[in-house]
Design an enzyme around this catalytic site. Structure first.
Site, PDB file in Angstrom:
ATOM      1  N   ARG A  67       0.915  -1.077   0.034  1.00 44.32           N
ATOM      2  CA  ARG A  67      -0.129  -0.043   0.033  1.00 44.32           C
ATOM      3  C   ARG A  67       1.028   1.165   0.005  1.00 44.32           C
ATOM      4  NH1 ARG A  67      -4.816   1.014   4.416  1.00 44.32           N
ATOM      5  NH2 ARG A  67      -3.056   0.994   5.902  1.00 44.32           N
ATOM      6  N   MET A  92     -12.426   2.648  -3.672  1.00 46.48           N
ATOM      7  CA  MET A  92     -12.810   1.608  -2.601  1.00 46.48           C
ATOM      8  C   MET A  92     -11.517   1.056  -2.144  1.00 46.48           C
ATOM      9  SD  MET A  92     -16.060   2.029  -3.195  1.00 46.48           S
ATOM     10  CE  MET A  92     -16.742   0.477  -2.549  1.00 46.48           C
ATOM     11  N   ARG A  93     -10.641   2.012  -1.557  1.00 49.89           N
ATOM     12  CA  ARG A  93      -9.626   1.736  -0.764  1.00 49.89           C
ATOM     13  C   ARG A  93      -9.484   2.608   0.500  1.00 49.89           C
ATOM     14  NH1 ARG A  93      -6.638  -2.042  -3.368  1.00 49.89           N
ATOM     15  NH2 ARG A  93      -7.067  -2.414  -5.595  1.00 49.89           N
ATOM     16  N   HIS A 111     -19.844   8.565   1.469  1.00 47.84           N
ATOM     17  CA  HIS A 111     -20.187   7.229   1.710  1.00 47.84           C
ATOM     18  C   HIS A 111     -21.777   6.759   1.550  1.00 47.84           C
ATOM     19  CE1 HIS A 111     -19.954   3.212   3.540  1.00 47.84           C
ATOM     20  NE2 HIS A 111     -21.126   3.673   4.178  1.00 47.84           N
ATOM     21  N   ASP A 147     -14.231   5.387   7.484  1.00 48.66           N
ATOM     22  CA  ASP A 147     -15.662   6.111   7.320  1.00 48.66           C
ATOM     23  C   ASP A 147     -15.827   6.685   8.643  1.00 48.66           C
ATOM     24  OD1 ASP A 147     -16.038   5.021   4.907  1.00 48.66           O
ATOM     25  OD2 ASP A 147     -17.039   3.418   5.603  1.00 48.66           O
ATOM     26  N   GLN A 175     -28.867  11.643  -4.282  1.00 50.32           N
ATOM     27  CA  GLN A 175     -28.649  12.616  -3.119  1.00 50.32           C
ATOM     28  C   GLN A 175     -27.382  12.707  -3.124  1.00 50.32           C
ATOM     29  OE1 GLN A 175     -31.144  14.105  -1.372  1.00 50.32           O
ATOM     30  NE2 GLN A 175     -32.406  13.304  -2.794  1.00 50.32           N
TER      31      GLN A 175
HETATM   32  C1  GAR Z   1     -20.921   5.897  -4.699  1.00 43.39           C
HETATM   33  O1  GAR Z   1     -22.138   5.271  -4.106  1.00 43.39           O
HETATM   34  C2  GAR Z   1     -20.119   6.076  -3.301  1.00 43.39           C
HETATM   35  O2  GAR Z   1     -21.027   6.606  -2.451  1.00 43.39           O
HETATM   36  C3  GAR Z   1     -19.593   4.752  -3.045  1.00 43.39           C
HETATM   37  O3  GAR Z   1     -19.275   4.215  -4.223  1.00 43.39           O
HETATM   38  C4  GAR Z   1     -20.037   4.696  -5.388  1.00 43.39           C
HETATM   39  C5  GAR Z   1     -19.469   5.547  -6.462  1.00 43.39           C
HETATM   40  O4  GAR Z   1     -20.246   5.544  -7.397  1.00 43.39           O
HETATM   41  N1  GAR Z   1     -18.406   4.850  -2.086  1.00 43.39           N
HETATM   42  C6  GAR Z   1     -18.291   3.835  -1.244  1.00 43.39           C
HETATM   43  O5  GAR Z   1     -19.008   3.179  -1.062  1.00 43.39           O
HETATM   44  C7  GAR Z   1     -16.734   4.353  -0.543  1.00 43.39           C
HETATM   45  N2  GAR Z   1     -16.655   3.471   0.644  1.00 43.39           N
HETATM   46  P1  GAR Z   1     -19.684   6.446  -8.682  1.00 43.39           P
HETATM   47  O6  GAR Z   1     -18.452   5.501  -9.149  1.00 43.39           O
HETATM   48  O7  GAR Z   1     -20.695   6.328  -9.703  1.00 43.39           O
HETATM   49  O8  GAR Z   1     -19.105   7.665  -8.422  1.00 43.39           O
END
Ligand code: GAR
Length: 205
Positions: A67, A92-93, A111, A147, A175
């Protein structure tokens, strides 16, 4: 001239990124995106950035042993682009203390649930399994936990009996696309006052 220079980190389709780009084009967000970084080459977010003429770089996590070496490249790309505020948009990391320290107080995340409930990578699945009646989304500053940083804005949506992860996810996403650009604009205007866990929104001067 834009007051903040954003670096946006993504992993997937990039609709949150798109909402930020659209708010900038519409003039409701006074910032510029200097670079979009993704941790995998197939991330649609990279294509969206390219289409908008924004510098985009894939820092493929798979090519780095650990990492820290991966994050050092992220930080170097952000520095190269003069980034002042890091925006996690579906990234997502989990960032290490090293990264968080480099941009202390200058990293935001969104989130897809009402934190501190349902953190982690499967918020909608967990919300539906638990049976809560209201879900939503949360924009927060990033600290060294998962988070767990101070909350800036939240929006709520109903959870319906026949919801699937997809239908709930779409309702929450609507939203997200409203509150994320709004939260960034509050930061740009210097209106977010952080006191411990509390983020106060001060009046516009
Ligand atoms: C979104 O719903 C965001 O809140 C979530 O990933 C999605 C990305 O959508 N993030 C997480 O879960 C972070 N832990 P996108 O690629 O269409 O912007």
């Amino acid at each position: 001239m834009a007051k903040e220079v954003l670096g946006v980190l993504c992993s997937g389709r990039g609709t949150d990124l798109q909402s930020i780009m659209d708010a900038i084009s519409a003039g409701s967000l006074e910032a510029e995106i200097a670079v979009v970084l993704a941790d995998k080459p197939e991330a649609m977010a990279l294509r969206r950035a390219e289409k908008a003429g924004i510098r985009s770089v894939c820092v493929n996590r798979k090519l780095y042993e650990d990492r820290e070496s991966f994050e050092r490249v992220l930080v170097s790309e952000l520095r190269k682009s003069g980034v002042t505020l890091v925006i996690l948009a579906g990234f997502m990391r989990i960032l290490s203390p090293y990264f968080v320290h480099e941009y202390s107080g200058r990293i935001m995340n969104i989130h897809p649930a009402l934190l501190p409930s349902f953190g982690g990578a499967h918020a909608h699945r967990d919300v539906l399994a638990y049976g809560v009646k209201i879900s939503g989304c949360t924009v927060h500053f990033v600290d060294e936990g998962m988070d767990s940083g101070p909350i800036i804005l939240q929006a709520a949506v109903p959870v319906l009996d026949d919801d699937t992860e997809e239908t709930l996810g779409a309702r929450v996403l609507e939203q997200e696309h409203i509150i994320y650009p709004k939260a960034i604009q509050l930061y740009v205007e210097g209106r977010l006052k952080v006191e411990g866990r509390h983020v106060k929104i001060v009046e516009k001067k």
